[in-house]
Design a protein around this motif. Structure first.
Motif, short mmCIF file in Angstrom:
data_model
loop_
_atom_site.label_atom_id
_atom_site.label_comp_id
_atom_site.label_asym_id
_atom_site.label_seq_id
_atom_site.Cartn_x
_atom_site.Cartn_y
_atom_site.Cartn_z
N ASP A 235 0.83 -1.20 0.00
CA ASP A 235 0.00 0.00 0.00
C ASP A 235 0.87 1.26 0.00
O ASP A 235 1.96 1.29 0.59
CB ASP A 235 -0.94 -0.01 1.21
CG ASP A 235 -0.20 0.24 2.51
OD1 ASP A 235 -0.51 1.23 3.18
OD2 ASP A 235 0.70 -0.56 2.86
N VAL A 241 1.40 -3.08 3.85
CA VAL A 241 0.25 -3.97 3.67
C VAL A 241 0.21 -4.47 2.23
O VAL A 241 0.37 -3.69 1.28
CB VAL A 241 -1.07 -3.23 4.01
CG1 VAL A 241 -2.28 -4.12 3.73
CG2 VAL A 241 -1.06 -2.79 5.47
N GLU A 243 -1.04 -5.60 -1.37
CA GLU A 243 -2.16 -5.24 -2.23
C GLU A 243 -2.35 -6.29 -3.32
O GLU A 243 -3.17 -7.17 -3.21
CB GLU A 243 -1.97 -3.83 -2.80
CG GLU A 243 -2.14 -2.78 -1.69
CD GLU A 243 -2.47 -1.39 -2.19
OE1 GLU A 243 -2.09 -1.04 -3.33
OE2 GLU A 243 -3.11 -0.64 -1.42
N PRO A 262 -6.07 -10.07 0.47
CA PRO A 262 -6.28 -8.64 0.74
C PRO A 262 -7.71 -8.21 0.45
O PRO A 262 -8.32 -8.64 -0.53
CB PRO A 262 -5.29 -7.96 -0.21
CG PRO A 262 -4.19 -8.96 -0.37
CD PRO A 262 -4.89 -10.29 -0.40
N ASN A 265 -10.42 -2.63 -1.37
CA ASN A 265 -10.48 -1.33 -0.67
C ASN A 265 -10.40 -0.13 -1.60
O ASN A 265 -10.21 1.00 -1.16
CB ASN A 265 -9.34 -1.26 0.36
CG ASN A 265 -7.98 -1.43 -0.30
OD1 ASN A 265 -7.86 -1.47 -1.52
ND2 ASN A 265 -6.95 -1.53 0.52
N ASP A 292 -6.76 -6.82 5.65
CA ASP A 292 -5.39 -6.36 5.44
C ASP A 292 -4.42 -7.44 5.89
O ASP A 292 -4.60 -8.05 6.95
CB ASP A 292 -5.13 -5.08 6.23
CG ASP A 292 -5.79 -3.86 5.62
OD1 ASP A 292 -6.20 -3.93 4.45
OD2 ASP A 292 -5.90 -2.83 6.32
#
Length: 368
Positions: A235, A241, A243, A262, A265, A292
């Motif tokens: 991210d 995090v 992705e 994931p 989002n 996450d």
């Protein structure tokens, strides 16, 4: 000379036959050694849109170059979106599509984000039907082959000001493709990228647009120079995090029977294969958790053995095992053989796509 091909879902497409289509021998030669995205069928489908008239002039015409003004908006402001799906030839010779309505709806969402007109689902499906009516012989029948379909929208307005294009073309081209794993399913290696990001909050990560993939090319080149097959992005906000890969969603299989992926989002593409894999995993009595996932959790889990398998999924590769994960400060691996969960979900999905198993989900749509 033109004639009409009836469409079951939208206005008939006008057909302009190719003046010199590939002969049966030429087509057989091209289908004998397939690579992804290098061979194309004789025709393409097309629909024109303008701000004053809407969608019109539905036609199928010879595959070939697109005349375009140098000031066309797509060339300057990248106002374009695309999709990818496949047509499969079953053992009885029929041709089937995998969840095409989902691709049509995702193209609409991508178009809305890029300020492009939303192509009606009926026109999306009808364009595929019209193209396959002419080019159905290009759908290969060898194991693990398919006809890859690439629908896309481009802004063609001749104007250098920064505003949405008032003229747009929808096109559909088709490319017969061979198996992604030519020597059998084998784990790939992924480089975790720390310096580059594919998308960020409020950006275009959830849209399937060329800019996202252009941004991934430099990291992919650098990863290949390091000896890795794919890039895993983190991210942009925290750099910690997971992705997605450049063109695939990622999953981690834990030894306790849960599978992590994931959460959607707005930063990553909502994969149609991803949604299908989740359904299949849950029907195998595996609990899929969308949340996450930190890089530390992935690294430590693989290193300790708590995460037994890692795989990625997407239209082209379907389900791809991951065997090696590394970055600037670590390297871990899950082995040089695909794990059982990865192989089973891949088998179940491809069996449905190729008609070897009953489609209890209603995913397949007969085209011809």
């Amino acid at each position: 000379m033109t004639h009409l091909v009836p469409s079951p879902t939208a206005e008939a497409f006008r057909v302009v036959p190719h003046p010199a289509p590939a002969t049966a021998a030429e087509r057989a030669e091209r289908l004998s050694d397939l690579r992804f995205g290098t061979t194309f069928t004789d025709h393409m489908a097309r629909i024109t849109w303008s701000a004053g008239r809407g969608w019109e002039d539905r036609r199928v015409e010879p595959y070939g170059p697109i005349p375009m003004d140098p000031a066309a908006s797509v060339l300057h402001y990248a106002q374009e979106v695309f999709e990818g799906l496949k047509a499969y030839r079953w053992a009885d010779g029929s041709i089937h599509l995998f969840r095409p309505e989902a691709n049509a709806e995702r193209l609409q969402r991508s178009a809305a984000r890029l300020a492009l007109p939303e192509l009606p689902v009926e026109d999306f499906l009808a364009s595929i039907h019209a193209l396959l009516e002419l080019d159905h012989a290009w759908v290969p029948d060898a194991p693990e082959t398919s006809l890859y379909l690439r629908p896309f929208l481009i802004g063609t307005d001749v104007f250098l000001g920064l505003r949405p294009s008032r003229k747009v073309e929808y096109l559909l081209i088709a490319s017969p493709s061979g198996p992604y794993f030519r020597g059998g399913v084998a784990p790939v290696s992924i480089w975790v990228e720390r310096d580059y990001h594919r998308a960020g909050p409020g950006g275009t990560g959830a849209a399937k647009c060329g800019g996202n993939y252009a941004a991934a090319l430099r990291p992919q080149v650098e990863a290949a120079q390091r000896g890795f097959d794919q890039v895993l992005y983190l991210d942009a906000a925290t750099g910690s995090v997971l992705e997605e890969l450049g063109g695939m969603n990622v999953f981690a299989v834990r030894t306790d029977g849960t599978v992590l992926t994931p959460i959607i989002n707005g930063n990553i593409l909502e994969g149609i294969t991803r949604a299908s894999v989740i359904a299949l995993l849950e029907d195998q009595d595996l609990k899929v958790i969308e949340r996450d996932i930190s890089l530390d959790e992935l690294r430590d889990g693989v290193e300790s053995g708590e995460i037994a398998e890692v795989f990625a999924c997407g239209t082209a590769a379907i389900v791809t095992p991951v065997g090696r994960i590394a970055s600037t400060d670590f390297e871990v691996g899950t082995g040089d053989q695909p794990g059982p969960v990865t192989l089973e979900v891949r088998r179940r999905l491809t069996d449905i796509q190729y008609g070897r198993a009953e489609d209890t989900y209603g995913w397949m749509r007969r085209a011809l």
